[in-house]
Scaffold this active site. Structure first.
Site, PDB file in Angstrom:
ATOM      1  N   PHE A 169       0.845  -1.186   0.000  1.00 15.31           N
ATOM      2  CA  PHE A 169       0.000   0.000   0.000  1.00 15.31           C
ATOM      3  C   PHE A 169       0.882   1.238   0.000  1.00 15.31           C
ATOM      4  CE2 PHE A 169      -2.329   3.508   1.971  1.00 15.31           C
ATOM      5  CZ  PHE A 169      -3.401   3.568   1.090  1.00 15.31           C
TER       6      PHE A 169
ATOM      7  N   ASP B 280       9.247   2.626   1.753  1.00 16.01           N
ATOM      8  CA  ASP B 280       8.080   3.342   2.249  1.00 16.01           C
ATOM      9  C   ASP B 280       7.960   3.017   3.732  1.00 16.01           C
ATOM     10  OD1 ASP B 280       5.563   4.071   3.116  1.00 16.01           O
ATOM     11  OD2 ASP B 280       4.529   3.469   1.279  1.00 16.01           O
TER      12      ASP B 280
ATOM     13  N   LYS C  25       2.768   9.373   8.626  1.00 22.43           N
ATOM     14  CA  LYS C  25       1.972   9.021   9.805  1.00 22.43           C
ATOM     15  C   LYS C  25       2.449   9.576  11.155  1.00 22.43           C
ATOM     16  CE  LYS C  25      -0.851   5.324   8.112  1.00 22.43           C
ATOM     17  NZ  LYS C  25      -0.539   4.893   6.752  1.00 22.43           N
TER      18      LYS C  25
HETATM   19  C1  LIG Z   1      -0.787   5.225   5.329  1.00 23.61           C
HETATM   20  C2  LIG Z   1       0.214   4.817   4.320  1.00 23.61           C
HETATM   21  C3  LIG Z   1       0.392   5.545   3.133  1.00 23.61           C
HETATM   22  C4  LIG Z   1      -0.492   6.717   2.740  1.00 23.61           C
HETATM   23  O1  LIG Z   1      -0.378   7.782   3.612  1.00 23.61           O
HETATM   24  P1  LIG Z   1      -1.462   8.984   3.537  1.00 23.61           P
HETATM   25  O2  LIG Z   1      -0.948   9.978   4.530  1.00 23.61           O
HETATM   26  O3  LIG Z   1      -2.785   8.417   3.896  1.00 23.61           O
HETATM   27  O4  LIG Z   1      -1.432   9.502   2.149  1.00 23.61           O
HETATM   28  C5  LIG Z   1       1.386   5.125   2.268  1.00 23.61           C
HETATM   29  N1  LIG Z   1       2.166   4.072   2.554  1.00 23.61           N
HETATM   30  C6  LIG Z   1       2.020   3.361   3.685  1.00 23.61           C
HETATM   31  C7  LIG Z   1       2.934   2.206   3.966  1.00 23.61           C
HETATM   32  C8  LIG Z   1       1.034   3.692   4.607  1.00 23.61           C
HETATM   33  O5  LIG Z   1       0.869   2.966   5.708  1.00 23.61           O
END
Ligand SMILES: *Cc1c(COP(=O)(O)O)cnc(C)c1O
Length: 393
Positions: free
Chosen positions: A137, A222, A251
């Site tokens: 994701f 990420d 986050k």
């Molecule tokens: C939450 C998340 C995102 C997206 O972050 P947003 O602030 O909602 O755009 C991308 N990558 C990972 C691994 C995430 O957990």
């Protein structure tokens, strides 16, 4: 109160979320109170966001002070909190430079753009494809949903960007095979979060690094969910013997304030020059001041070590539940990013826990995810485990 609010929300808000019927009015540390005054222990933390807990007095204090001093100017100018936050991140990580945005998706957008630009500048503009992982994701913007390895995220928005190739996580042979003359980077979460709290097999990330080096392509981590202490190290890559070329954070970086960051080593970062990329609100003083204070709390209160200790304890307790309940299939994760796979739909368990005053979260239908503030106590963990013991029975 909640009924009226829900009715109004259903009429006025986009129906993009399947919300639980509760409205929160207040938080403190690991606790939340709904608008009727009922108390909950929070094992969701705004989805791995509020790592030092709700309403932290030091963050509140800095926010108030900064609000009375300077909220925003523009990235046409320098501001102190932005530079101090960047310096802190550079000092504590593999990276030499930081770019600030407002969210995780934006941080990943920046990373994907940087990878392309890096090769374009080297005269290898034919290298633009990125390899991503199945079940990954990376966000909801057009590029980041295209990079995401889950069909449900893309459904209805096709055609998505046709510059991503997918391989299974933890399959190094598949990755090697997929790398071609047009590949510029590999993007992955060191531990897959939304995909079901899936950890890398021993040696996997090290092998990915080696494969990228051999192919001369970039490795993007990420760490939007895994970063800022969540896995028992400040950054998840420190658990493995691997450094990425580019890393994204969001986050927990602002403990609840909207901020995203892309970090990179100098030789990669230098592909961005004035005009390459920008964000109006990115790194604005009020947000970066709060993020910087959050990180100082991390240092002063040894939050990362606390996470490591409580995470180990919590995992042992979840394994104890697995021994007692046949319905529990698997317990996994690191630090306080923990998952428990169960043999039935998890949503009823989430609801039962909520009735008993515990907020937990369910992903991929049958994986319970536990991502509390990193300041969670043993008593709170024990209380949740007792609740789960009851509910699972
Ligand atoms: C939450 C998340 C995102 C997206 O972050 P947003 O602030 O909602 O755009 C991308 N990558 C990972 C691994 C995430 O957990």
């Amino acid at each position: 109160m909640i009924k009226e609010l829900m009715e109004k929300a259903d009429k006025t808000l986009f129906a993009t979320y399947a919300r639980v019927p509760v409205a929160f009015g207040r938080g403190k540390g690991c606790n939340l109170w709904d608008t009727d005054g009922k108390k909950y222990v929070d094992f969701v933390a705004g989805i791995a966001v509020c790592n030092i807990g709700h309403a932290h007095p030091r963050v509140a204090e800095v926010l108030c002070r900064q609000a009375k001093t300077l909220l925003h100017v523009s990235n046409l100018y320098y501001t102190l909190p932005q530079v101090e936050l960047a310096s802190w991140l550079v000092e504590k990580s593999f990276a030499d430079r930081v770019f600030f945005g407002n969210s995780g998706a934006e941080a990943n957008e920046a990373a994907l753009k940087l990878a392309r630009k890096y090769f374009k500048d080297k005269g290898e503009g034919n290298r633009f494809r990125v390899i991503s992982m199945e079940k990954s994701f990376h966000g909801r913007t057009m590029a980041t949903l295209s990079a995401t390895g889950q069909d449900k995220i893309k459904k209805g928005f096709e055609p998505v960007m046709d510059s991503f190739d997918f391989v299974p996580f933890n399959d190094i042979t598949a990755l090697k095979k997929k790398i071609g003359a047009s590949t510029c980077a590999v993007i992955l979460e060191p531990i897959q979060g939304e995909g079901g709290v899936r950890c890398p097999a021993p040696g996997y990330l090290e092998s990915v690094r080696e494969v990228c080096d051999k192919a001369g392509i970039l490795l993007i981590f990420d760490e939007i969910q895994t970063g800022i202490g969540r896995t028992g190290k400040l950054f998840a890559y420190e658990n493995f013997n691997v450094e990425p070329d580019i890393m994204t954070l969001a986050k927990a970086l602002g403990n609840g304030l909207p901020i995203g960051a892309m970090l990179a080593k100098e030789d990669v970062a230098s592909a961005f020059s004035p005009g390459s990329h920008a964000s109006t609100f990115g790194g604005t003083p009020i947000i970066t001041a709060a993020a910087l204070e959050t990180l100082k709390v991390f240092e002063d209160e040894d939050i990362v070590k606390k996470c490591r200790q409580q995470g180990e304890y919590f995992k042992q307790r979840l394994l104890w539940l697995k021994q007692r309940h046949e319905v529990v299939e698997d317990v996994r994760g690191m630090g306080l990013l923990l998952g428990m796979k169960i043999k039935k739909d998890g949503r009823s368990i989430v609801n039962l826990c909520m009735e008993k005053g515990f907020l937990i979260n369910c992903i991929q239908e049958n994986i319970l995810r536990f991502i509390p503030p990193l300041i969670i106590g043993r008593d709170e963990i024990d209380a949740l485990v007792a609740c789960l013991d009851d509910v699972l029975a």
